[in-house]
Scaffold this active site. Sequence first.
Site, short mmCIF file in Angstrom:
data_model
loop_
_atom_site.label_atom_id
_atom_site.label_comp_id
_atom_site.label_asym_id
_atom_site.label_seq_id
_atom_site.Cartn_x
_atom_site.Cartn_y
_atom_site.Cartn_z
N PRO B 177 0.83 -1.20 0.00
CG PRO B 177 -0.62 -1.50 1.78
CD PRO B 177 0.67 -1.97 1.25
CE1 TYR B 178 4.68 6.06 -2.34
CE2 TYR B 178 2.74 7.20 -3.17
CZ TYR B 178 4.09 7.20 -2.85
OH TYR B 178 4.84 8.34 -3.05
CB SER B 183 7.65 5.89 4.73
OG SER B 183 8.67 5.10 5.29
CB SER B 247 4.49 14.41 6.97
OG SER B 247 3.51 13.67 7.67
CB THR B 259 2.97 5.23 10.72
OG1 THR B 259 2.18 6.42 10.52
CG2 THR B 259 3.43 4.70 9.39
N GLY B 312 1.21 -1.46 6.94
CA GLY B 312 0.93 -2.07 5.64
C GLY B 312 1.21 -3.55 5.56
CG LEU B 314 -1.59 -6.84 9.85
CD1 LEU B 314 -2.30 -6.49 11.14
CD2 LEU B 314 -1.20 -8.31 9.83
CE1 TYR B 521 10.25 14.42 14.50
CE2 TYR B 521 12.23 15.42 13.61
CZ TYR B 521 11.05 14.73 13.42
OH TYR B 521 10.67 14.36 12.17
#
Lengths: 667, 601
Positions: B177-178, B183, B247, B259, B312, B314, B521
């Site tokens: 999947p995209y 990412s 993002s 995610t 992605g 499952l 971060y």
Amino acid sequence: MASTTLYSQRDPMLKKRDDFEDILEERRNSSDLKYAVRCYAPVLYKGLTPCKANMLKSMVLQSDHLRYVINQVSQESGEAPDIIHEEASVILEEMAHRLKISTVRFFAFTLTKAFKTLFQHICVNEEGIHRLQQAIQEHPVVLLPSHRSYMDFLLMSYILYTYDLALPVIAAGMDFMGMKFIGEMLRMSGAFFIRRSFGGDKLYWAVFSEYVKTMLRNGFAPIEFFLEGTRSRTCKSLTPKIGLLNIVMEPFFKGEVFDVHLVPISISYERILEESLYARELLGVPKPKESTSGLLKARRILSENYGSIHVYFGQPVSIRSLAQDKVNRCKYNLVPRHIPRKPTKETQSFVTDTAYRIVRLQEDSMVLKPWVLMASILLQNLEGLELSLLTEQTLWLRGLAQSCGAFLDWPDHTPSAKVVSSSLALHRGLVCVSGGRVSLVLGEPQGLVTPEEALFNRAVSVLSCASYRNQILHVFIRPAILAVAIHNAASSKKDEVFNCFSFLCKMFSDEFILCPGDTVQDFEEACYLLVKSGSVQTLQQNIVVTDRGQSTLSFLNGLLESFLQGYQVVCQYFCEEACDSLTEKQYIPAVRSFAVKLILAGNLRCYEVLSSDMQKNALAALLRLGAVSKVKVADQVTLKVNKLAVNSLEDTLGGRLPTQKAVLARL
Amino acid sequence: VLNVFVFFGGGGGCYNAVIRLSFQCLPQQEIMKWNGWGYSDSKFLFNKKGQAEFTGKRYRLSGMILPSLQDWFENTFGASVKQHKSPATPSLNAGALPPANLNEAFLQDLTATGIPFSHEADDRVFRAHGHCLHEIFALREGRGFQRVPDMVTWPNCHNDVVKIVELACKHNVCVIPYGGGTSVTGALECPPEEMRCIVSLDTSQMNRILWIDEKNLVARIEAGIIGQDLERLLNEGGYCTGHEPDSMEFSSLGGWVATRASGMKKNVYGNIEDLVVHIKVVTPRGVMEKSCQGPRMSTGPDVHHFILGSEGTLGVVTEVTMKIRPIPEYRKYGSVVFPNFEAGVACLREVAKQRCAPASIRLMDNEQFQFGHALKPQVSSIFTSFVEGLKKFYITKFKGFDPHQLCVATLLFEGDRERVLQHEKQVYDIAAKFGGLAAGEDNGQRGYILTFVIAYLRDLGLDYYVVAESFETSVPWDRVLDLCRNVKERIIRECKERGVQFQPLTSCRVTQTYDAGACVYFYFAFNYRGLADPVHTYEQVEHAARDEILANGGSLSHHHGVGKLRKEWMKESISDVGLGMLRSVKEYVDPDNIFGNRNLL
């Protein structure tokens, strides 16, 4: 990094060592007063949180760790937390240092005077100083000097002051504090005092460990302590104590500091101030309680020549690099960091391993004088030997020692006869030369003495002399154990020799610095050294002594002879004399009188077994191997003997019984 | 490019809004860089006068000159704008691409369904990567990748996805999947050992808001929608989700779910797991969804949590019911200067303790503060520059802050005006207790604008031998400072040991506060001149940094995910048994490994 250089060189001959500078030289040529009051501005740790000694105390008392333990103790004892807090504050008051530069300057002045009369040279490797200076800036630093004399920590501070380095805070035994004035002086020169034993006292442990860790985390000052825990009376390194090392490593494990650097420091004395004092102490003459007046009486020693001191600052060892892949720091993620926890097995064995490594690094950089070689030879020839023979053998031993990596300070461009004679002169209290024969001074033959007294006088000489031989033991210990193993093993088969070697390592692991778990490595190192010197050959899984190796092996055997005999005597005592109700306290005097009887009867020629150090080590070995066990009866600890096991250990040590699988299995 | 049709229908206060993007072509791909971050028209460059500027018209910084960036850049990295350039290859070398390994039977069946697909080189490469340094570096060098998808397909709705997955199972092809392609964990990389045909399932056409339920304040949304479109479309109706990951310009709703994304304003709106009410997911075993939209259930472990963070492996998330909120009446930025990072962290901790965190509160360290300064645009008037000077004088001279120690927290408040002002006062009062000084709205706002342009800066660095990356973690409060210090130090040391010739830049910020900890971060960059394999060196250093994070009590990831980059630490992170649980779910749901991107496990 530092860890990779730890044992990177397989051939000890190739060990690179720094050159020395004599720091007394400058003192002899310029004003001591000026030196004492000069501008002192050491480089500091880059992450330093500046704070005064007093602030330090309140940080400790208010720390989460201490508060937690105070509550815990309060709940257990039913005492109010305020009272426990007060107790903690008293403990801290008793413990804490009060580092003051004025006191340091006072010491700088007086010590200079004393050092100049006592010692010819105080030599320091300046490169080590530079390395230390850099380390101090980068990380919290822990100084780990060897411990042979009371002088050690004054000397350390003195040297650091001389080189404009940050003065350390020093963990010192409480016994010093008894010396009223001096105790306070030491406190003001950076010493903090810890009780000798406080097992089980949670509060004390918490105050103490938090105090040390707070200083470390803040980069207050380098922390100095003695891994060996106490002065070695025998000049042999002592099995390291790991309590304090555990404490200084914890801030790293818990991520409170990025790294901690350990600096092994080797302090070698040509002659130790406490030389004969130690021998007497080992023989059971109780050690004088530290007192100021006692120290003043010791002024007598000011009139003597104690030769030179060498201080070698080793390569700083990064705990971070040492711990890589050995300690999983994630283990500390699941419990708040201020809650004290027992270290895990993994951590425990890492700390132990590190402690041994550091002690070995100390040993490696101990400077050995020619006299050490001579003492080793003399002890194997108690009846004395020709001066020329002594010189010849000393030279031979020099070669062997060097090939085994000894750090020898043999004077350049001096005829060997001169070297030998000046050594004899410096140690004239121990040896005498008459009619071209050199022998140990065996007591003062004045007046009528009882046989026991004569024996003890002789023993003092032997033990004093042994304290010099002991200085070189670390160089030869592995080949020497191998030599004994070859001698004792039933055949020359390598695995049989190894069995024997491994047995001896187990037996002597309290006596010498033999890291538990390193036996295979030690065996290989021993083989390597003996093969390299041409003393043995390995042929198809056999270890064979060469013709020219006979003398080497016989010397090495001789080196361990007194230890083998001593341990056998202890075994013999347990088999023949020890009664069922023998308490731990009675053990030492009992073994001693047993040995005295044997010597007087002419059945034993080994004086070293009279040393309480050896007796303690032998007992520790028997306890560890399960041949003797402690039983608590009422409030006394008695020793229960498994005579069969002791007997078989005795025979195995004497080579009368092969190292059987059965024996080892039972061990 | 965007056509928006809005249909109002239904009744009873609930309206169905079918909002869709034109399905002429693939708008994202056309306007995006193929070998760097973001829009093709927006980038940093040093112009002929040697001044830095940001091109395009999309951002507030666009078209502006940034006079101090060059100095900062050269001084920080030892780089030279004039002498040492490392430009990217201008275009994709289609010849370097492995040929498409197509499954003819699958292709035939897919064609029959009428779902569009492509095996053009551009389409395949575009979906073969995310934005990890090694991926972008490879593209810039024109090297491409060892393995890329063999074809791309664009389902238009949930049913299309069902058909594709059925066909994939039938013909044993691998589906990846995209969503938005943002990412940073290597999650989109095709496993080189995958021999089957790899189909990239691009969700970008499933971008409608299916309905909005004002009574319950939820919306049903197709999972392919991109963050900024979702927000804009909801705004038109007076709503927002409030989910704003950095993002959000490019990432998709499905990606967030897959995610466990976190948004800047989670303090008000929550993270994705708090926002999601219902998920529909197509797996090889069939469709999984709950039968109701109750706000909380006690029905065993929440099956949503098998999907949240599944990366992605499952199935494909096709539709999501998500909470929405009315657009806040008032919004106000703010900032606070602290004498040092320690004080700043202490303040954030207190704010978290009192549970009065604004919609967003972020603490930058000194390095980032200085960097922020370097990005200040040319001052338009003498007056502004005078005021700036005065401020600086006040802080450094009058208040005695060390410019090499001080750090800044940026704040964003949302709500009704009165409450915001009250809230603001509360936060500033706390800050004052930790030595913080209010430093104005402007500084705060600039901080948040930088968030979106900072990603473009990596491409500028790459033009001049500088590699850069960011990574994140979450950590208990008591360990924040220790972790930040140790990780930075570790990076510096590792760089030195690995032969990096120049001092690296290491910087960190605390970007989220929680009751029990914070999200930290890190930014990390260095000049790689003189290194044979900068990407490898970079990866070794990042690896060491991650080890350090874990050793200091940090998590493997707060919101980036695991992908392939951090797989090796999964066992250590969640225990053998934990990993076994995840594996057994995978084995049940997808026994043939149709979703074979090999992330996570």
